[in-house]
Design a protein around this motif. Structure first.
Motif, PDB file in Angstrom:
ATOM      1  N   SER A 102      -2.512   3.744 -10.124  1.00  0.00           N
ATOM      2  CA  SER A 102      -1.087   3.438 -10.306  1.00  0.00           C
ATOM      3  C   SER A 102      -0.626   2.373  -9.305  1.00  0.00           C
ATOM      4  N   GLY A 103      -0.967   2.585  -8.040  1.00  0.00           N
ATOM      5  CA  GLY A 103      -0.605   1.602  -7.012  1.00  0.00           C
ATOM      6  C   GLY A 103      -1.400   0.307  -7.181  1.00  0.00           C
ATOM      7  N   CYS A 104      -2.651   0.446  -7.593  1.00  0.00           N
ATOM      8  CA  CYS A 104      -3.511  -0.749  -7.753  1.00  0.00           C
ATOM      9  C   CYS A 104      -2.964  -1.661  -8.844  1.00  0.00           C
ATOM     10  N   GLY A 112       0.835  -1.189   0.000  1.00  0.00           N
ATOM     11  CA  GLY A 112       0.000   0.000   0.000  1.00  0.00           C
ATOM     12  C   GLY A 112       0.868   1.235   0.000  1.00  0.00           C
ATOM     13  N   ASN A 113       0.213   2.404  -0.106  1.00  0.00           N
ATOM     14  CA  ASN A 113       1.010   3.640  -0.064  1.00  0.00           C
ATOM     15  C   ASN A 113       1.363   3.986   1.391  1.00  0.00           C
ATOM     16  N   GLY A 114       2.185   5.012   1.544  1.00  0.00           N
ATOM     17  CA  GLY A 114       2.724   5.343   2.868  1.00  0.00           C
ATOM     18  C   GLY A 114       1.643   5.585   3.916  1.00  0.00           C
ATOM     19  N   VAL A 133      10.173   6.696  -3.036  1.00  0.00           N
ATOM     20  CA  VAL A 133      11.051   5.533  -2.800  1.00  0.00           C
ATOM     21  C   VAL A 133      10.144   4.399  -2.326  1.00  0.00           C
ATOM     22  N   ASP A 134      10.327   3.220  -2.899  1.00  0.00           N
ATOM     23  CA  ASP A 134       9.523   2.070  -2.488  1.00  0.00           C
ATOM     24  C   ASP A 134      10.356   1.211  -1.543  1.00  0.00           C
ATOM     25  N   ALA A 135       9.690   0.595  -0.566  1.00  0.00           N
ATOM     26  CA  ALA A 135      10.437  -0.214   0.401  1.00  0.00           C
ATOM     27  C   ALA A 135       9.719  -1.529   0.651  1.00  0.00           C
ATOM     28  N   VAL A 147       5.811  -0.896   0.730  1.00  0.00           N
ATOM     29  CA  VAL A 147       5.265   0.455   0.872  1.00  0.00           C
ATOM     30  C   VAL A 147       5.727   1.289  -0.322  1.00  0.00           C
ATOM     31  N   THR A 148       4.752   1.893  -1.033  1.00  0.00           N
ATOM     32  CA  THR A 148       5.090   2.647  -2.249  1.00  0.00           C
ATOM     33  C   THR A 148       5.148   4.143  -1.975  1.00  0.00           C
ATOM     34  N   GLY A 149       5.811   4.825  -2.908  1.00  0.00           N
ATOM     35  CA  GLY A 149       5.970   6.276  -2.831  1.00  0.00           C
ATOM     36  C   GLY A 149       7.113   6.645  -3.758  1.00  0.00           C
ATOM     37  N   TYR A 205       8.008  -2.044 -13.433  1.00  0.00           N
ATOM     38  CA  TYR A 205       6.887  -1.107 -13.565  1.00  0.00           C
ATOM     39  C   TYR A 205       7.386   0.342 -13.525  1.00  0.00           C
ATOM     40  N   ASN A 206       8.252   0.624 -12.573  1.00  0.00           N
ATOM     41  CA  ASN A 206       8.710   2.007 -12.404  1.00  0.00           C
ATOM     42  C   ASN A 206       9.677   2.436 -13.518  1.00  0.00           C
ATOM     43  N   LEU A 207      10.484   1.492 -14.004  1.00  0.00           N
ATOM     44  CA  LEU A 207      11.349   1.829 -15.145  1.00  0.00           C
ATOM     45  C   LEU A 207      10.513   2.054 -16.403  1.00  0.00           C
TER      46      LEU A 207
HETATM   47  N1  LIG Z   1       6.954  10.916  -6.779  1.00  0.00           N
HETATM   48  C1  LIG Z   1       7.169   9.695  -7.303  1.00  0.00           C
HETATM   49  N2  LIG Z   1       8.312   9.426  -7.945  1.00  0.00           N
HETATM   50  C2  LIG Z   1       8.543   8.211  -8.471  1.00  0.00           C
HETATM   51  N3  LIG Z   1       7.657   7.175  -8.412  1.00  0.00           N
HETATM   52  C3  LIG Z   1       6.501   7.376  -7.782  1.00  0.00           C
HETATM   53  C4  LIG Z   1       6.179   8.626  -7.182  1.00  0.00           C
HETATM   54  N4  LIG Z   1       4.955   8.526  -6.624  1.00  0.00           N
HETATM   55  C5  LIG Z   1       4.528   7.270  -6.861  1.00  0.00           C
HETATM   56  N5  LIG Z   1       5.455   6.562  -7.539  1.00  0.00           N
HETATM   57  C6  LIG Z   1       5.317   5.165  -7.991  1.00  0.00           C
HETATM   58  O1  LIG Z   1       3.952   5.003  -8.334  1.00  0.00           O
HETATM   59  C7  LIG Z   1       3.466   3.719  -7.950  1.00  0.00           C
HETATM   60  C8  LIG Z   1       2.258   3.898  -7.044  1.00  0.00           C
HETATM   61  O2  LIG Z   1       2.685   4.441  -5.827  1.00  0.00           O
HETATM   62  P1  LIG Z   1       1.748   5.336  -4.900  1.00  0.00           P
HETATM   63  O3  LIG Z   1       1.393   6.601  -5.611  1.00  0.00           O
HETATM   64  O4  LIG Z   1       2.451   5.447  -3.587  1.00  0.00           O
HETATM   65  O5  LIG Z   1       0.493   4.366  -4.728  1.00  0.00           O
HETATM   66  P2  LIG Z   1      -1.068   4.650  -4.704  1.00  0.00           P
HETATM   67  O6  LIG Z   1      -1.446   4.850  -6.142  1.00  0.00           O
HETATM   68  O7  LIG Z   1      -1.604   3.380  -4.129  1.00  0.00           O
HETATM   69  O8  LIG Z   1      -1.304   5.841  -3.832  1.00  0.00           O
HETATM   70  C9  LIG Z   1       4.654   3.019  -7.312  1.00  0.00           C
HETATM   71  O9  LIG Z   1       5.228   2.184  -8.293  1.00  0.00           O
HETATM   72  C10 LIG Z   1       5.612   4.134  -6.922  1.00  0.00           C
HETATM   73  O10 LIG Z   1       6.958   3.732  -6.961  1.00  0.00           O
END
Ligand SMILES: Nc1ncnc2c1ncn2[C@@H]1O[C@H](COP(=O)(O)OP(=O)(O)O)[C@@H](O)[C@H]1O
Ligand SMILES: Cc1ncsc1CCOP(=O)(O)O
Length: 261
Positions: free
Chosen positions: A188-190, A116-118, A163-165, A159-161, A218-220
């Motif tokens: 995006s997260g889904c 999930g997200n942060g 930086v993902d961890a 945990v996504t954001g 996915y991120n690349l």
């Molecule tokens: N500011 C950012 N820079 C780089 N990648 C991001 C950024 N925000 C989100 N991502 C990427 O987007 C995807 C969804 O993350 P996030 O936005 O945290 O989830 P959600 O859509 O559930 O809120 C993840 O793959 C994450 O690495």
């Protein structure tokens, strides 16, 4: 065989019990990457679907009481058949309902990965969190949050954001790829949750390497998508992202930035 090639050749079937906002985007993203998604709304087909599937995604984004029953039956069938489950507690902390159904489902079924997200994951760890609806405004370090969720559940936690961890029994892995436009499109997260289920399903059980490859790939792809665009903006970014998931290959993973694996 390399993992992306394997995904595209073996096309693991992933049962996606996901929210109404992202079903179409999730199905298109999964297909483009090479996985085979199936959505379902009927609990009577849980055993048949989980028999054929490689993995199950449970995403509570627009859950209601009937959908929770469906999730329960799908998770029961997945556990019986030894199929991995990825659980995405979308909006956890935004309402008591989301908290209650998450706690209940996680207490009664075995899950391979919680992601999930942060904001969602900090709330899930038991701490105070800042979440606006389904969007995280959380500033806490994602590695700290992943560690806290892992400590509470003893289940691998992603945990996504920016930086993902990923926290597991072997410690924390951090991943640094991605593009800010991913935060400007819904689902995006889904979609990442569904892709992660596909990558884990390929291995038949959780491995940190599979999750790290799923996140990094996915991120690349998102980075490549943004690089294609003369005026990067959310609408066309979605199309470019789907295209990159389809066109990219294993060699893209050579550009990943990962620490702790
Ligand atoms: N500011 C950012 N820079 C780089 N990648 C991001 C950024 N925000 C989100 N991502 C990427 O987007 C995807 C969804 O993350 P996030 O936005 O945290 O989830 P959600 O859509 O559930 O809120 C993840 O793959 C994450 O690495
Ligand atoms: C907007 C919205 N509302 C309920 S689920 C959902 C989609 C959330 O998708 P993501 O968390 O992947 O951006």
């Amino acid at each position: 065989m390399k993992r992306i090639e394997k995904l595209k050749i073996q096309s693991p079937l992933v049962v996606c019990i996901t929210n109404d906002v992202v079903k179409n985007f999730t199905a298109n993203g999964m297909l483009a990457a090479g996985a085979s998604p199936i959505m379902s709304g009927e609990k009577a087909e849980a055993h048949d679907l989980m028999h054929a599937a490689s993995a199950l995604l449970i995403n509570i984004g627009t859950a209601d009481r009937a959908k929770v029953e469906l999730m329960d039956r799908m998770m029961e069938a997945a556990n019986e058949k030894g199929k991995p489950i990825v659980f995405d507690p979308v909006g956890y902390g935004a309402s008591d309902f989301r908290v209650d159904i998450t706690e209940d489902l996680l207490s009664r079924h075995q899950v391979s990965l919680i992601k999930g997200n942060g904001g969602e994951m900090l709330a899930l760890s038991g701490a105070e969190s800042s979440l606006k609806g389904v969007d995280s405004t959380e500033q806490t370090d994602t590695a700290e949050i992943a560690d806290a969720v892992y400590s509470r559940f003893k289940i691998p936690a992603l945990v996504t954001g920016k930086v993902d961890a990923l926290a597991t029994e072997n410690g924390i892995v951090t991943m640094f790829n991605g593009h800010s436009l991913q935060g400007k499109i819904t689902g995006s997260g889904c979609l990442l949750g569904a892709l992660t289920a596909g990558f884990i399903g390929l291995e038949k059980e959780f491995t940190a390497e599979a999750v790290v490859d799923a996140v990094s790939y996915y991120n690349l792809c998102a980075e490549c998508a943004a690089a294609q665009m003369s005026r990067p903006a959310p609408g066309t970014f979605i199309s470019h992202l789907i295209d990159e998931l389809y066109l990219s290959e294993d060699r893209l993973l050579q550009d990943r930035t990962v620490k702790g694996l």
